[in-house]
Motif scaffolding. Structure first.
Motif: not given
Ligand code: ASP
Ligand code: MG
Length: 424
Positions: A11-12, A181
């Motif tokens: 997600t980063s 996240d």
């Protein structure tokens, strides 16, 4: 000056803007004069898409069996990390940082031959160290290495955490920062208990228990590796402003430190409450109570790759018959029942009963080694809420309690508050 390995999860690095944001986190540490190496995951969703392609290809090609070659699986699914490592290197170069991407085989991250679930066997960190000394940032593709067959091997889903910890060990990093996240490890799942608190520190052993019990912050193997090599590992958020105050703190960056228990001065008795859903219970009734009966049950189950967790056996009243209860993941019940009935003659039991949809809640804390009454507190609190306990197992640092599925959230909240975890 410190030596830091920074790992960024899916997600980063989910899109180009986020990769730019990641580059700013890296730049902050480089500008502070630290030696930095970076490990990246694939963009979130990418690995799932690649796995899906692999699984669909034989069908599209009209193959009779869904079988596919694990070496080709690895060649395909490892590609997601190749993309993000290159993109991050470009983003860093755009910020004026000397950066270069590296694939697992180039380092080399040597693994065994278990394609799809390979284990790292050796990493020579000297080249990364030399480049760090020259001011270069190595951006390493996580999740992958090279097997003895000279082919790409992947480390199992979520494996880039393991890549990061292994590289941190190989370069003797002062810290391994796992950017994700969430902003750390919590006393329990905040979605169930909003009063859950972020922990400042967690001992390796506690984290190992929490990770195996479904707190999906880190791949379990990465925690094992961190424990063996004593890699101080921070879990922290990549979504915070890279230049916010305190983000570059060398000793106490925001997040949760996973470390040796000796570093935890004020050890609480209980650190966290974890839970695992979709457990099932299988009971064998009127089992012959004789040497070899456990081996006769659990041998065939393990050969069928069924993961047995809690095991409870009664002492028989008359020395001839007893009951045995154990748990398996709900999804494995049918397979387990088949294995048991195939072996009924050899094992020697009367009937088998099973129940799906159970939940295991666990109380974890290394402090309970030296405290009495921790389990009794849990039993009392659950009783007061009318929650029935189906089975109990304990270790030095954990009490696991099996209950009916619908009570999971109430049980988690009850246990969380009965040890005062919701009070700061
Ligand atoms: N991209 C891989 C996966 O989704 C590895 C990782 O994210 O750690 O499993
Ligand atoms: Mg991940």
């Amino acid at each position: 000056m410190a030596r830091i390995v920074m790992k960024f999860g899916g997600t980063s690095v989910a899109n180009l803007e986020r990769i730019h944001n990641v580059a700013r986190h890296v730049k902050r540490e480089v500008d502070a004069g630290h030696e930095v190496a970076v490990v990246v995951s694939a963009m979130s969703g990418k690995t799932n898409e690649l796995v899906d392609w692999v699984q669909t290809m034989p069908k599209v090609a009209g193959a009779a069996s869904p079988f596919y070659d694990a070496r080709e699986y690895d060649a395909i699914v490892a590609s997601g990390e190749q993309v993000t490592s290159g993109l991050l290197a470009i983003a860093l170069q755009s910020l004026g940082i000397n950066a270069r991407s590296w694939q697992g085989w180039q380092i080399a991250i040597k693994t065994d031959n278990a394609h799809g679930a390979a284990r790292i066997q050796d990493i020579d960190g000297s080249d990364i160290i030399r480049r760090m000394g020259e001011g270069q940032v190595a951006v390493v593709a996580g999740f992958q290495g090279i097997g003895p067959d000279n082919r790409i091997a992947t480390l199992g889903r979520g494996g880039s955490d393991t890549s990061a910890v292994a590289i941190a060990a190989a370069v003797k990093a002062d810290r391994c920062d796992i950017y994700t996240d969430v902003d750390g490890v919590y006393t329990t799942d905040p979605r169930i208990e909003p009063k859950a608190r972020r922990l400042k520190k967690v001992a390796f052993e506690e984290m190992l228990e929490m990770a195996s019990l479904g707190a999906k912050v880190l791949q379990v193997r990465s925690v094992e590796l961190a424990m063996v090599h004593k890699v101080r590992t921070f879990v922290r958020s990549s979504f915070e402003d890279p230049d916010a105050p305190g983000m570059g703190d060398v000793l106490n960056p925001p997040g949760t430190l996973i470390c040796d228990e000796e570093e935890i001065v004020e050890q609480e008795v209980v650190t966290g409450i974890a839970y695992a859903k979709d457990e099932a219970q299988i009971s064998l009734r009127r089992l012959a109570d004789r040497p070899g009966v456990s081996a006769a049950i659990f041998g065939p189950l393990s050969e069928s790759h069924i993961n047995v967790d809690m095991i409870v056996q009664n002492i028989s009243e008359d020395g001839s018959k007893t009951d045995m209860t154990f748990t398996v993941p709900s999804g494995d019940v049918d397979k387990a029942l088949k294995v048991l009935s195939d072996n009924q003659g050899k094992i020697g039991f009367d009937v088998v009963q099973s129940e799906k949809g159970l939940v295991k809640v666990s109380v974890i804390g290394i402090g309970m080694r030296s405290h009495a009454g921790v389990a009794a507190t849990a039993f009392r609190a659950l009783a007061d809420k009318g929650i029935n306990i189906k089975a109990i197992t304990t270790s030095e640092i954990k009490i696991s309690i099996l209950i009916d599925g619908p009570y999971a959230e109430l049980a988690v909240r009850t246990l969380h508050s009965c040890y005062g975890l919701d009070k700061a």
